[in-house]
Design a protein around this motif. Structure first.
Motif, PDB file in Angstrom:
ATOM      1  N   PRO A  81       0.810  -1.211   0.000  1.00  0.00           N
ATOM      2  CA  PRO A  81       0.000   0.000   0.000  1.00  0.00           C
ATOM      3  C   PRO A  81       0.852   1.273   0.000  1.00  0.00           C
ATOM      4  O   PRO A  81       1.994   1.272   0.456  1.00  0.00           O
ATOM      5  N   VAL A  82       0.265   2.347  -0.516  1.00  0.00           N
ATOM      6  CA  VAL A  82       0.900   3.656  -0.579  1.00  0.00           C
ATOM      7  C   VAL A  82       0.034   4.636   0.209  1.00  0.00           C
ATOM      8  O   VAL A  82      -1.189   4.628   0.088  1.00  0.00           O
ATOM      9  N   THR A  83       0.686   5.466   1.014  1.00  0.00           N
ATOM     10  CA  THR A  83      -0.024   6.471   1.805  1.00  0.00           C
ATOM     11  C   THR A  83       0.142   7.841   1.173  1.00  0.00           C
ATOM     12  O   THR A  83       1.246   8.250   0.837  1.00  0.00           O
ATOM     13  N   LEU A  84      -0.978   8.536   1.024  1.00  0.00           N
ATOM     14  CA  LEU A  84      -0.984   9.914   0.566  1.00  0.00           C
ATOM     15  C   LEU A  84      -1.393  10.783   1.747  1.00  0.00           C
ATOM     16  O   LEU A  84      -2.374  10.493   2.411  1.00  0.00           O
ATOM     17  N   SER A  85      -0.631  11.814   2.004  1.00  0.00           N
ATOM     18  CA  SER A  85      -0.949  12.755   3.074  1.00  0.00           C
ATOM     19  C   SER A  85      -0.838  14.153   2.485  1.00  0.00           C
ATOM     20  O   SER A  85       0.239  14.563   2.040  1.00  0.00           O
ATOM     21  N   VAL A  86      -1.964  14.877   2.464  1.00  0.00           N
ATOM     22  CA  VAL A  86      -2.037  16.148   1.752  1.00  0.00           C
ATOM     23  C   VAL A  86      -2.697  17.204   2.640  1.00  0.00           C
ATOM     24  O   VAL A  86      -3.810  16.997   3.114  1.00  0.00           O
ATOM     25  N   PRO A  87      -2.018  18.352   2.855  1.00  0.00           N
ATOM     26  CA  PRO A  87      -2.640  19.428   3.643  1.00  0.00           C
ATOM     27  C   PRO A  87      -3.865  20.005   2.935  1.00  0.00           C
ATOM     28  O   PRO A  87      -3.926  20.049   1.702  1.00  0.00           O
ATOM     29  N   THR A  88      -4.833  20.443   3.738  1.00  0.00           N
ATOM     30  CA  THR A  88      -5.998  21.107   3.167  1.00  0.00           C
ATOM     31  C   THR A  88      -5.598  22.508   2.698  1.00  0.00           C
ATOM     32  O   THR A  88      -4.457  22.937   2.901  1.00  0.00           O
ATOM     33  N   LEU A 127      -3.771  -2.364  -3.418  1.00  0.00           N
ATOM     34  CA  LEU A 127      -4.254  -3.309  -4.419  1.00  0.00           C
ATOM     35  C   LEU A 127      -5.328  -4.171  -3.762  1.00  0.00           C
ATOM     36  O   LEU A 127      -5.203  -4.541  -2.578  1.00  0.00           O
ATOM     37  N   GLU A 128      -6.380  -4.473  -4.499  1.00  0.00           N
ATOM     38  CA  GLU A 128      -7.416  -5.342  -3.937  1.00  0.00           C
ATOM     39  C   GLU A 128      -6.779  -6.604  -3.386  1.00  0.00           C
ATOM     40  O   GLU A 128      -5.955  -7.226  -4.045  1.00  0.00           O
ATOM     41  N   GLY A 129      -7.107  -6.952  -2.159  1.00  0.00           N
ATOM     42  CA  GLY A 129      -6.550  -8.133  -1.515  1.00  0.00           C
ATOM     43  C   GLY A 129      -5.361  -7.849  -0.614  1.00  0.00           C
ATOM     44  O   GLY A 129      -4.979  -8.705   0.178  1.00  0.00           O
ATOM     45  N   GLN A 130      -4.733  -6.668  -0.733  1.00  0.00           N
ATOM     46  CA  GLN A 130      -3.621  -6.326   0.160  1.00  0.00           C
ATOM     47  C   GLN A 130      -4.167  -5.989   1.546  1.00  0.00           C
ATOM     48  O   GLN A 130      -5.198  -5.339   1.678  1.00  0.00           O
ATOM     49  N   ALA A 131      -3.451  -6.451   2.562  1.00  0.00           N
ATOM     50  CA  ALA A 131      -3.840  -6.137   3.932  1.00  0.00           C
ATOM     51  C   ALA A 131      -3.490  -4.680   4.230  1.00  0.00           C
ATOM     52  O   ALA A 131      -2.412  -4.210   3.900  1.00  0.00           O
ATOM     53  N   VAL A 132      -4.427  -3.976   4.853  1.00  0.00           N
ATOM     54  CA  VAL A 132      -4.234  -2.565   5.175  1.00  0.00           C
ATOM     55  C   VAL A 132      -4.644  -2.337   6.619  1.00  0.00           C
ATOM     56  O   VAL A 132      -5.743  -2.705   7.030  1.00  0.00           O
ATOM     57  N   GLU A 133      -3.735  -1.733   7.374  1.00  0.00           N
ATOM     58  CA  GLU A 133      -4.065  -1.300   8.729  1.00  0.00           C
ATOM     59  C   GLU A 133      -4.167   0.213   8.688  1.00  0.00           C
ATOM     60  O   GLU A 133      -3.213   0.897   8.357  1.00  0.00           O
ATOM     61  N   VAL A 138      -8.831   7.546   8.404  1.00  0.00           N
ATOM     62  CA  VAL A 138      -8.091   7.436   7.141  1.00  0.00           C
ATOM     63  C   VAL A 138      -8.944   6.693   6.120  1.00  0.00           C
ATOM     64  O   VAL A 138      -9.496   5.636   6.401  1.00  0.00           O
ATOM     65  N   ASP A 139      -9.047   7.273   4.924  1.00  0.00           N
ATOM     66  CA  ASP A 139      -9.767   6.607   3.840  1.00  0.00           C
ATOM     67  C   ASP A 139      -8.845   5.581   3.184  1.00  0.00           C
ATOM     68  O   ASP A 139      -7.656   5.834   2.999  1.00  0.00           O
ATOM     69  N   VAL A 140      -9.396   4.425   2.831  1.00  0.00           N
ATOM     70  CA  VAL A 140      -8.646   3.398   2.120  1.00  0.00           C
ATOM     71  C   VAL A 140      -9.292   3.231   0.744  1.00  0.00           C
ATOM     72  O   VAL A 140     -10.502   3.069   0.636  1.00  0.00           O
ATOM     73  N   VAL A 141      -8.466   3.311  -0.292  1.00  0.00           N
ATOM     74  CA  VAL A 141      -8.930   3.177  -1.670  1.00  0.00           C
ATOM     75  C   VAL A 141      -8.264   1.935  -2.260  1.00  0.00           C
ATOM     76  O   VAL A 141      -7.043   1.808  -2.214  1.00  0.00           O
ATOM     77  N   TYR A 142      -9.074   1.030  -2.797  1.00  0.00           N
ATOM     78  CA  TYR A 142      -8.542  -0.186  -3.407  1.00  0.00           C
ATOM     79  C   TYR A 142      -8.585  -0.064  -4.927  1.00  0.00           C
ATOM     80  O   TYR A 142      -9.565   0.425  -5.490  1.00  0.00           O
ATOM     81  N   VAL A 143      -7.513  -0.485  -5.569  1.00  0.00           N
ATOM     82  CA  VAL A 143      -7.430  -0.493  -7.029  1.00  0.00           C
ATOM     83  C   VAL A 143      -7.237  -1.923  -7.510  1.00  0.00           C
ATOM     84  O   VAL A 143      -6.710  -2.761  -6.783  1.00  0.00           O
ATOM     85  N   LYS A 144      -7.654  -2.196  -8.746  1.00  0.00           N
ATOM     86  CA  LYS A 144      -7.568  -3.550  -9.292  1.00  0.00           C
ATOM     87  C   LYS A 144      -6.204  -3.870  -9.868  1.00  0.00           C
ATOM     88  O   LYS A 144      -5.807  -5.022  -9.928  1.00  0.00           O
ATOM     89  N   LYS A 145      -5.486  -2.848 -10.340  1.00  0.00           N
ATOM     90  CA  LYS A 145      -4.150  -3.018 -10.909  1.00  0.00           C
ATOM     91  C   LYS A 145      -3.191  -2.128 -10.131  1.00  0.00           C
ATOM     92  O   LYS A 145      -3.609  -1.133  -9.543  1.00  0.00           O
TER      93      LYS A 145
END
Length: 177
Positions: A81-88, A127-133, A138-145
């Protein structure tokens, strides 16, 4: 009688094949070419890159708004997984994530004027199926590829606001979780 049936059958098969190519293969090809162009121009994977202020000389995409400051991050979740952190942002701002098929899989506001707006928006792309804590906020977004793109848009109609938006890029993160 047999000739028209063969002709209609060939037409139907061609129509189905064209439909498949346009709806399935073409978006993947477009995103792949866009990623190749971005990485070929020096944009690193997992790093926010601010685009130059939009002027007639810097337009590399079709009709970008000269009132917006854009930042992009090329994402690859094949290693996790990749984390995005963006100021408002004190004005209009948005964060969008596009998957390998060019589908917008996430669209969130970065407008600090909204009630309960966090100071920083954090999203985990996996990625769909990757474990995410992830924390509850925090929003989690799953992608197919594994390939994706994140795009920030901030209202910045003046050079001063553009510079302020550009100053937020170094404090934004885009990288392995």
């Amino acid at each position: 009688m047999r000739l028209p049936v063969i002709g209609l059958s060939a037409f139907a098969i061609g129509l189905v094949a064209a439909h498949f190519i346009v709806l399935n293969a073409l978006p993947d090809y477009i995103m792949s070419k866009a990623r190749e162009r971005m990485t070929g121009s020096g944009i690193s994977v997992h790093a926010w890159q601010m685009s130059p202020r939009v002027t007639p000389e810097t337009q590399t995409i079709v009709r970008p708004s000269p009132d917006l400051a854009y930042a992009i991050c090329v994402i690859d979740v094949s290693g996790g997984p990749v984390t995005l952190s963006v100021p408002t942002w004190p004005e209009y701002g948005s964060l969008s994530i596009f998957d390998a098929s060019t589908d917008n899989v996430y669209a969130g506001s970065l407008d600090a004027r909204l009630p309960d707006a966090p100071g920083t928006r954090t999203i985990i792309v996996a990625l769909e199926g990757q474990a995410v804590e992830a924390a509850e906020a925090v929003d989690v977004v799953y992608v197919k590829k594994p390939e994706a793109l994140a795009l920030i848009r901030r209202l910045a109609p003046s050079q001063g606001l553009y510079d302020a938006a550009a100053a937020l890029v170094p404090v934004s993160t885009c990288g392995p979780a």
